[in-house]
Motif scaffolding. Structure first.
Motif, PDB file in Angstrom:
ATOM      1  N   THR A 182       7.391 100.511  32.074  1.00  0.00           N
ATOM      2  CA  THR A 182       8.761 101.016  31.873  1.00  0.00           C
ATOM      3  C   THR A 182       8.914 102.457  32.340  1.00  0.00           C
ATOM      4  O   THR A 182      10.019 102.926  32.567  1.00  0.00           O
ATOM      5  CB  THR A 182       9.152 100.933  30.385  1.00  0.00           C
ATOM      6  N   GLU A 183       7.784 103.168  32.463  1.00  0.00           N
ATOM      7  CA  GLU A 183       7.817 104.528  32.971  1.00  0.00           C
ATOM      8  C   GLU A 183       6.618 104.730  33.869  1.00  0.00           C
ATOM      9  O   GLU A 183       5.526 104.180  33.625  1.00  0.00           O
ATOM     10  CB  GLU A 183       7.776 105.561  31.836  1.00  0.00           C
ATOM     11  N   SER A 185       4.669 108.015  36.075  1.00  0.00           N
ATOM     12  CA  SER A 185       4.654 109.420  36.474  1.00  0.00           C
ATOM     13  C   SER A 185       3.360 109.707  37.217  1.00  0.00           C
ATOM     14  O   SER A 185       2.280 109.249  36.812  1.00  0.00           O
ATOM     15  CB  SER A 185       4.756 110.344  35.256  1.00  0.00           C
ATOM     16  N   THR A 194       3.918 104.002  31.104  1.00  0.00           N
ATOM     17  CA  THR A 194       4.258 103.468  29.786  1.00  0.00           C
ATOM     18  C   THR A 194       4.427 101.971  29.943  1.00  0.00           C
ATOM     19  O   THR A 194       5.203 101.511  30.795  1.00  0.00           O
ATOM     20  CB  THR A 194       5.551 104.094  29.243  1.00  0.00           C
ATOM     21  N   SER A 203       0.663 103.884  26.326  1.00  0.00           N
ATOM     22  CA  SER A 203       0.422 104.751  27.486  1.00  0.00           C
ATOM     23  C   SER A 203      -0.871 104.341  28.163  1.00  0.00           C
ATOM     24  O   SER A 203      -1.894 104.096  27.501  1.00  0.00           O
ATOM     25  CB  SER A 203       0.339 106.218  27.057  1.00  0.00           C
ATOM     26  N   VAL A 220       7.866 100.948  38.139  1.00  0.00           N
ATOM     27  CA  VAL A 220       8.559 100.515  36.930  1.00  0.00           C
ATOM     28  C   VAL A 220       9.026  99.074  37.112  1.00  0.00           C
ATOM     29  O   VAL A 220       9.584  98.705  38.150  1.00  0.00           O
ATOM     30  CB  VAL A 220       9.762 101.447  36.640  1.00  0.00           C
ATOM     31  N   GLU A 306      15.177 105.396  31.122  1.00  0.00           N
ATOM     32  CA  GLU A 306      14.724 105.661  32.486  1.00  0.00           C
ATOM     33  C   GLU A 306      15.103 104.521  33.422  1.00  0.00           C
ATOM     34  O   GLU A 306      15.353 104.735  34.607  1.00  0.00           O
ATOM     35  CB  GLU A 306      13.201 105.867  32.500  1.00  0.00           C
TER      36      GLU A 306
END
Length: 987
Positions: A182-183, A185, A194, A203, A220, A306
């Motif tokens: 979902t995330e 980075s 995530t 995480s 994502v 996000e």
């Protein structure tokens, strides 16, 4: 000698010289022994281990700087990779229970360690032989060779347990997680993701050390299987650290199967995609809930901010079709990690006033000016106003973090902003939640009012917009006032308006029929609660005289022009009387007047017609709709301009008819643009004997009063002499002259009434104010006036006493003769003849005729009539002295003005006839007894011969002249000869 003596001193006296020894081989022996010793020492050193130390004993101990030691401990950090100048560096931390120390590995050893998969991870037990570096505040170690690193145990499993969530107690365990990303980075330590397991968010870190020589594609929405070590980030936050990429499994979100919305809840735990129309958005426990529909079924999708942020509200409205992918939860809701707009429907800016509570959850875009800015914790709240209403705008902290400094700096009170988000209700008030940084556009300047757009509807469409704010367009029918409210009627629909909005309507500029737009709330198909008024196409009202306003005009917008006869203050209200029409000015308007008229002022007043005590009055509601009319000199104009003019006009017209309108007369006239009727005082009327209907007049017309204020005759047409018995009602309004004998006389007060008969039948003649005229029965009279009707019969009204010529009573010796009797006549005789022509032979000679014959009569130039009024063809009454052979006097009985011709149309066929010509002078010749001109109007040149006896103005080439005279011939050339000075006009 001396050398030998020196050697001897080396020996003691009495000793014998010994045998010399050869030591040259000893040096080779010593070198051999040294090499053997070093080799022995090297072998011994290689077989010996560095001492095992405790971290606490060596940390900060300067005596141990550069010492080679061994440390035993557990790796407690994720290995950190650095690249400087293209060379790799690797750092991890070891804890032996007494303290922690960093171990550094440099290129090329670091490259080999990574390629061979010998990188330690958190939880690994290792022994490392390192060289120490002791600094003032920091001690670290360096691995010198790979064999100096030994794994006593690795934290690893080929089949780790799959967990749905993490906690601190799991630290140091090896587990796996499976879920949707979902995330994502890209941080300094690696790829941080995530993962939504359906139960919680976990995480996952893929360390940078694993990415040095490997590529990893993840985004994502992808489904991820990730085994690894549970590591407490910053000692508190558990996360999974992947140590082996070969165990990592990624399923791209694009490969998720598409499932119909109605069937999706039947597959809990399945990763899937659904498509549908966006039906609404709400917020629930840290996530947004998207409701999708396929028209019959609905499905909720839980979406992280996000993911939702990819839905730009300025590019896709609630009617758009979107694709959402994720894992179906046990509760029948899709845990989404991916969102894509499949079929966007462009949004339209919605006026705030049109947004209602039943639209909650809808995506909307709007714009307005910022009225308030408030910080609420880490969030931001705006209040914006677009002129149709106010709206709260909530910007969560996550969205706020996405805004640029430039945008944030322009979110100030008074500046414009465009907002996109979903509608939510908070504490009973509607607000817009901006869930993405793309949902705020700072304009940097105030938003102009005209930027606000509402549905534009007509009267027939109002029923479809009940309860909504609209721009109602139509034409003004009228205005009324009731119970403190003004109602503007537009295409039959009443629109209530506050007085402030009504001030946009100035009846002097926009009257009935003007196109307007009323912005307001539709209360029903016949009522709009207006907030604002815009005049789109003004239609100026036609100015009315006060006496033209009637009770039938109630509610109409009018403009009245007239002179103020009274002004009175009625308890703060103002009453203005224009002529006899009352104008009511309410107190609110009277207080705002910048001009209060005084008695005698000529004014323009605009307002609506109301009825007061059964009489019409005009209500002035706009302080700008009263103006003083400056009374200036007349300007040149046309009859068609009278309808809209406010200043006096100077008109050149032809007189058509006349009638009596107490106490004045009404003249009807025309020019090439139209006809009109105005009042005129009797004193301004010309004598109809010299100028009657058909004459050309130069008048000053006052359109405000409907009167003629000045009148001059520019081309006279005497009233025609008609037989008394031929006058009938078909001639009503026309002026005529009659000549006959008075057969009856009646005095009616100050007036006189006659019956005149010329033998063809009697006609009644009414002479207002003529009682003092000495007219007796049997006398001959010549009178001129206009034909009117009395008791169904025609009569002649004489409005000018100078138009009554009373003849002498019959006297013996003066007789009426015919032309055929002229040769035998003696003394003075009277002739009634038709003028045929004029010539010059040592004096002027008139050619005349009657039914008995023709004759040529000598006549003095002074007696000749003006050809512009009575030329050849006119009937004349001539007194002729037969003994002297000359005309004594001439009276025009029936005038026929000279014909106006083009210069090229004057030919020798017209010899003797009178004409009028006009043209530009192309040549001037001055003789001793004459002036000769050549003129041309474009149709051909014509000679004008002016005798010196006829005074003339200064003439020169290029001037335009108008000449009336008779046609003559000189040496075969046609020419026109004027015989009166006033018949030569320079234009």
């Amino acid at each position: 000698m001396s050398g030998k003596k020196g050697e001897k001193k080396l020996y003691y006296h009495g000793l014998k010289e010994q045998k010399k020894l050869d030591v040259s081989r000893l040096k080779y022996l010593s070198i051999l022994i040294s090499v053997i010793g070093v080799a022995v020492l090297l072998v011994a050193a290689q077989s010996a281990q560095a001492p095992l130390v405790r971290v606490s004993d060596v940390y900060g101990n300067y005596l141990m700087n550069y010492a080679v030691v061994r440390i035993n401990g557990t790796v407690v950090t994720v290995p950190y990779v650095s690249q400087t100048g293209g060379k790799l560096g690797l750092t991890f931390t070891v804890d032996d229970g007494t303290g922690q120390i960093d171990v550094r590995v440099y290129s090329p050893l670091a490259d080999e360690m990574i390629r061979r998969g010998l990188v330690p991870f958190p939880g690994d037990e290792i022994t490392a032989e390192v060289q120490l570096r002791v600094r003032e505040t920091y001690t670290y170690s360096m691995l010198q060779y790979l064999d100096g690193l030994n794994f006593r145990s690795k934290l690893y499993s080929d089949n780790p347990p799959i967990v749905k969530s993490l906690n601190a107690n799991m630290s140091g365990s090896y587990v796996a997680v499976e879920g949707i990303v979902t995330e994502f980075s890209n941080v300094s330590s690696g790829y941080l993701m995530t993962v939504d397991t359906g139960d919680s968010l976990v995480s996952v870190l893929v360390p940078r050390v694993l990415l040095v020589f490997n590529n990893l594609s993840v985004k994502v929405g992808d489904t991820l299987y990730a085994p690894g070590i549970v590591y407490l980030y910053k000692g508190t936050s558990p996360e999974i650290v992947v140590r082996n990429l070969t165990q990592l499994s990624i399923t791209p979100i694009e490969e998720a199967p598409l499932v119909p919305i109605g069937e999706a809840p039947n597959y809990p735990g399945m990763v899937m995609a659904v498509e549908g129309t966006l039906a609404g958005i709400t917020y629930e426990n840290g996530r947004y809930v998207l409701t999708l529909t396929d028209g019959s079924s609905y499905l909720d999708a839980l979406v992280p901010r996000e993911v939702l942020a990819s839905l730009n509200p300025f590019n896709a409205s609630s009617e758009s079709t979107v694709k959402v992918a994720g894992r179906m939860g046990d509760d029948g809701r899709l845990v989404a990690a991916y969102l894509e707009v499949v079929s966007p429907v462009n949004p339209e800016f919605r006026p705030i006033g049109t947004l209602t509570i039943d639209m909650r959850g809808s995506l909307v875009v709007m714009k307005g000016n910022i009225e308030e800015v408030d910080r609420i914790g880490s969030n931001l709240k705006l209040v914006i106003d677009d002129g149709t209403g106010r709206m709260d705008v909530f910007i969560p902290s996550a969205t706020l973090a996405e805004l640029s400094n430039e945008t944030l700096a322009q979110l100030k009170v008074g500046l414009g902003v465009e907002v996109g988000g979903y509608l939510e209700e908070y504490r009973g008030r509607l607000e817009v939640v901006v869930y993405t940084g793309e949902g705020i556009r700072a304009l940097g300047e105030p938003l102009p009012p005209e930027e606000i757009e509402l549905p534009r509807v007509t009267a027939d469409e109002l029923a479809d917009y009940e309860g909504q704010l609209v721009d109602f367009a139509g034409s003004i029918d009228g205005l009324t006032y009731a119970n403190g409210t003004y109602y503007l009627t537009v295409d039959g629909v009443k629109a209530s308006l506050p007085r402030e909005a009504l001030l946009n309507l100035n009846p002097l500029e926009a009257g009935t029929g003007s196109q307007v737009v009323v912005r307001g709330l539709v209360a029903g198909e016949n009522l709009v609660k207006g907030e604002n008024l815009t005049i789109e196409v003004p239609i100026a009202p036609i100015p009315l005289r006060p006496d033209e306003v009637t009770v039938e005009m109630r509610g109409e917008l009018v403009e009245v022009v007239g002179r103020v006869t009274d002004v009175a203050n009625l308890s703060g209200n103002l009453k203005i009387v224009v002529c006899e029409l009352p104008v009511f000015v309410p107190r609110s308007t009277a207080n705002e007047l910048t001009y209060v008229p005084a008695k005698g002022d000529l004014v323009r007043i605009g307002g609506y017609v109301e009825i007061y005590r059964d009489e019409p009055e005009v209500v002035l509601f706009n302080p700008a709709s009263i103006q003083r009319v400056e009374e200036t000199g007349p300007r040149e104009g046309t009859v068609s301009e009278l309808a809209n003019a406010t200043e006096p006009l100077l008109l050149t017209v032809t007189w058509d008819s006349i009638s009596y309108q107490k106490p004045d007369y009404a003249l009807t006239f025309h020019d090439s643009t139209g006809s009109a009727t105005l009042l005129v005082e009797r004193s301004l009327l010309p004598n109809p004997l010299g100028a009657g209907t058909g004459s050309e007049l130069r008048i000053v017309a006052d359109p405000l009063s409907g009167r003629i204020t000045s009148l001059n005759v520019t081309r006279a047409k005497p009233s025609p002499l008609v037989r008394t018995g031929s006058i009938d009602l078909s001639m009503k309004g026309k002026t005529v002259a009659v000549n006959g004998t008075v057969s009856s006389v009646f005095t009616l007060g100050s007036n006189l009434k006659l019956t005149v008969d010329d033998g063809s039948g009697g006609i009644a003649v009414f002479i207002p104010g003529g009682a003092n005229l000495s007219v007796r029965k049997g006398q001959s009279v010549t009178v001129a006036g206009y034909v009117d009707e009395y008791n169904g019969e025609a009569e002649v009204i004489v409005y000018d006493l100078d138009a009554v010529v009373i003849g002498e009573e019959p006297v013996e010796g003066i007789e009426e003769i015919t032309v055929s009797e002229l040769p035998d006549a003696t003394g003075k005789v009277n002739l009634t003849v038709t003028w045929d022509g004029l010539s010059y032979d040592n004096g002027y000679v008139m050619k005349v005729h009657d039914s008995t014959g023709s004759a040529e009569l000598s006549v003095s130039r002074e007696l000749l009539p003006d050809p512009r009024e009575a030329g050849t063809g006119s009937r004349l009454r001539i007194t002729y002295d037969a003994d002297a052979g000359e005309v004594v006097s001439i009276t025009v009985v029936e005038a026929v003005p000279a014909e106006e011709l083009r210069t090229g149309d004057v030919t020798l066929d017209l010899l003797g006839e009178t004409v009028v010509v006009e043209g530009t002078i192309t040549d001037v010749y001055t003789g001793s007894t004459f002036v000769k001109l050549t003129i041309d109007d474009g149709s051909g040149e014509l000679v004008v011969f002016i005798p010196k006896s006829v005074a003339q103005p200064d003439l020169s080439e290029g001037q335009t002249v108008r000449v009336a005279g008779y046609v003559a011939e000189y040496k075969g050339t046609v020419e026109v000869i004027p015989y009166r000075a006033d018949c030569i006009e320079v234009r």
